[in-house]
Design a protein around this motif. Sequence first.
Motif, short mmCIF file in Angstrom:
data_model
loop_
_atom_site.label_atom_id
_atom_site.label_comp_id
_atom_site.label_asym_id
_atom_site.label_seq_id
_atom_site.Cartn_x
_atom_site.Cartn_y
_atom_site.Cartn_z
N TYR A 107 -12.65 -78.13 -63.12
CA TYR A 107 -12.35 -77.10 -64.12
C TYR A 107 -13.63 -76.42 -64.61
N LEU A 108 -14.71 -77.18 -64.71
CA LEU A 108 -15.99 -76.59 -65.13
C LEU A 108 -16.52 -75.64 -64.07
N VAL A 109 -16.53 -76.10 -62.82
CA VAL A 109 -17.06 -75.29 -61.73
C VAL A 109 -16.19 -74.06 -61.50
N SER A 110 -14.88 -74.24 -61.53
CA SER A 110 -13.96 -73.13 -61.29
C SER A 110 -14.10 -72.04 -62.34
N GLY A 111 -14.15 -72.43 -63.60
CA GLY A 111 -14.30 -71.44 -64.67
C GLY A 111 -15.63 -70.72 -64.59
N PHE A 112 -16.68 -71.46 -64.26
CA PHE A 112 -18.01 -70.86 -64.16
C PHE A 112 -18.06 -69.89 -62.98
N ARG A 113 -17.46 -70.26 -61.85
CA ARG A 113 -17.45 -69.37 -60.68
C ARG A 113 -16.61 -68.12 -60.96
N TRP A 114 -15.53 -68.28 -61.70
CA TRP A 114 -14.70 -67.11 -62.05
C TRP A 114 -15.51 -66.10 -62.84
N SER A 115 -16.38 -66.58 -63.73
CA SER A 115 -17.18 -65.66 -64.54
C SER A 115 -18.15 -64.85 -63.67
N PHE A 116 -18.48 -65.38 -62.49
CA PHE A 116 -19.36 -64.66 -61.58
C PHE A 116 -18.59 -63.66 -60.72
N TYR A 117 -17.58 -64.17 -60.00
CA TYR A 117 -16.96 -63.37 -58.95
C TYR A 117 -15.49 -63.05 -59.17
N GLY A 118 -14.93 -63.55 -60.27
CA GLY A 118 -13.53 -63.27 -60.54
C GLY A 118 -12.58 -64.07 -59.69
N ILE A 119 -13.05 -65.12 -59.02
CA ILE A 119 -12.20 -65.99 -58.21
C ILE A 119 -12.25 -67.40 -58.82
N ALA A 120 -11.12 -68.10 -58.75
CA ALA A 120 -11.07 -69.42 -59.37
C ALA A 120 -10.04 -70.29 -58.66
N SER A 160 -6.73 -71.85 -63.31
CA SER A 160 -6.72 -70.79 -64.32
C SER A 160 -7.98 -70.84 -65.19
N PRO A 161 -8.63 -69.69 -65.41
CA PRO A 161 -9.80 -69.67 -66.30
C PRO A 161 -9.49 -70.18 -67.70
N ALA A 162 -8.29 -69.88 -68.19
CA ALA A 162 -7.89 -70.37 -69.52
C ALA A 162 -7.82 -71.89 -69.53
N LEU A 163 -7.30 -72.48 -68.44
CA LEU A 163 -7.24 -73.93 -68.35
C LEU A 163 -8.64 -74.52 -68.26
N SER A 164 -9.52 -73.85 -67.51
CA SER A 164 -10.91 -74.30 -67.41
C SER A 164 -11.58 -74.32 -68.78
N LEU A 165 -11.39 -73.25 -69.55
CA LEU A 165 -11.97 -73.19 -70.88
C LEU A 165 -11.38 -74.26 -71.79
N GLY A 166 -10.06 -74.44 -71.70
CA GLY A 166 -9.40 -75.45 -72.51
C GLY A 166 -9.91 -76.85 -72.21
N MET A 167 -10.10 -77.16 -70.93
CA MET A 167 -10.59 -78.47 -70.55
C MET A 167 -12.04 -78.67 -71.01
N THR A 168 -12.84 -77.61 -70.93
CA THR A 168 -14.22 -77.69 -71.38
C THR A 168 -14.28 -78.00 -72.87
N VAL A 169 -13.46 -77.30 -73.66
CA VAL A 169 -13.42 -77.54 -75.10
C VAL A 169 -12.90 -78.95 -75.39
N PHE A 170 -11.93 -79.40 -74.61
CA PHE A 170 -11.39 -80.76 -74.78
C PHE A 170 -12.49 -81.80 -74.56
N PHE A 171 -13.28 -81.63 -73.49
CA PHE A 171 -14.38 -82.57 -73.23
C PHE A 171 -15.39 -82.55 -74.37
N LEU A 172 -15.65 -81.36 -74.89
CA LEU A 172 -16.60 -81.22 -76.00
C LEU A 172 -16.11 -81.96 -77.23
#
Length: 253
Positions: free
Chosen positions: A206-219, A222-234
Motif C-alpha cells: 500500500y505504501l509503494v502503490s500510493g507513492f508510485r501513483w503520485s508519480f505516474y498515476g498508476i497503482a 486504490s490511492p485512497a486505500l493506500s493513504l488510509g493504510m499509511t495513516v493507520f500505521f502511523l
Amino acid sequence: MNLYAIKAIYRFEMARAWRTLTQSIISPVLSTSLYFVVFGAAIGSRIPEVDGVSYGSFIVPGLIMLSLLTQSISNASFGIYFPRFTGTIYEVLSAPVSYLEIVIAYVGAAASKSLILGVIILATAGLFVDIRIEHPFWMVLFFVLTAITFSLLGFIIGIWADGFEKLQLVPMLIVTPLTFLGGSFYSINMLPPFWQTVTLFNPVVYLVSGFRWSFYGIADVSPALSLGMTVFFLLACIGLVAWIFKTGYRLKP
C-alpha cells in the motif's frame, strides 16, 4: 511546549548524521545507484514497459521507498538506543522535557535525515531515467507520512532492543523482504491471481502503490486505500509509543 529542548536534541541528532556522512548518506545513495544499474540494465532490457512506464522509471518510487523505510528505522532506532546504552537517556527523562517533546525531537531528526536522503536519491534517479510527478502534493504527503511512521517504528525498535544486533533484526529480516515482495520492482498485477491475493496482506504494498501513483498515476491498489493504510500505521505506532512512555517499558530501571 519546550521548543528549546526539542531544538537541542534535534540538532544533536542531525549533527551526528553529518559526522557519519559516509554511512548516513553516501552509502545508501551508492547502493541505490547500483540497483538502477543492475535492475535497469539487466531486467529493464527484457521488460521495456510496465503499465506504459519504462521499467527504469517504474522502479524509482520503489527504490526511494526501500531506502526511506530502512533508513528511517535505522536512524530512529540507533538514535534512541545509544542514549539507553550509555545511560544518558535517564538525564533526558529527568530533565523538564515531556515525553511528547522527546518523541518529536528524536523522531523528527530521524525523519528529516530520511527525507534528505530520499530527495538525494530522487535527484540521483533523474540522472539515470526520465521521471515525472503527476501529483506532487500527494507525493510529498506520502513521502512525509512514511518517513514519520517508520521513524516511529524505529524509535519503538530502539527501545525494545537490548543489543546492537537487534537493531538490524527487524529492518533486515522483516522490512527489507516485505519491501522487495511489496511491488517495489514489479506490478503485483504481473503475479498469478493467488499470489496477488497473498501480496495484499503485505502492508508495504500500500505504501509503494500510493507513492508510485503520485508519480505516474498508476497503482496496484486504490490511492485512497493506500493513504488510509499509511495513516493507520502511523496511528498504531503513535499508540504504541504512548503505551511505552505510560508504562516505562525498557526505560525505567
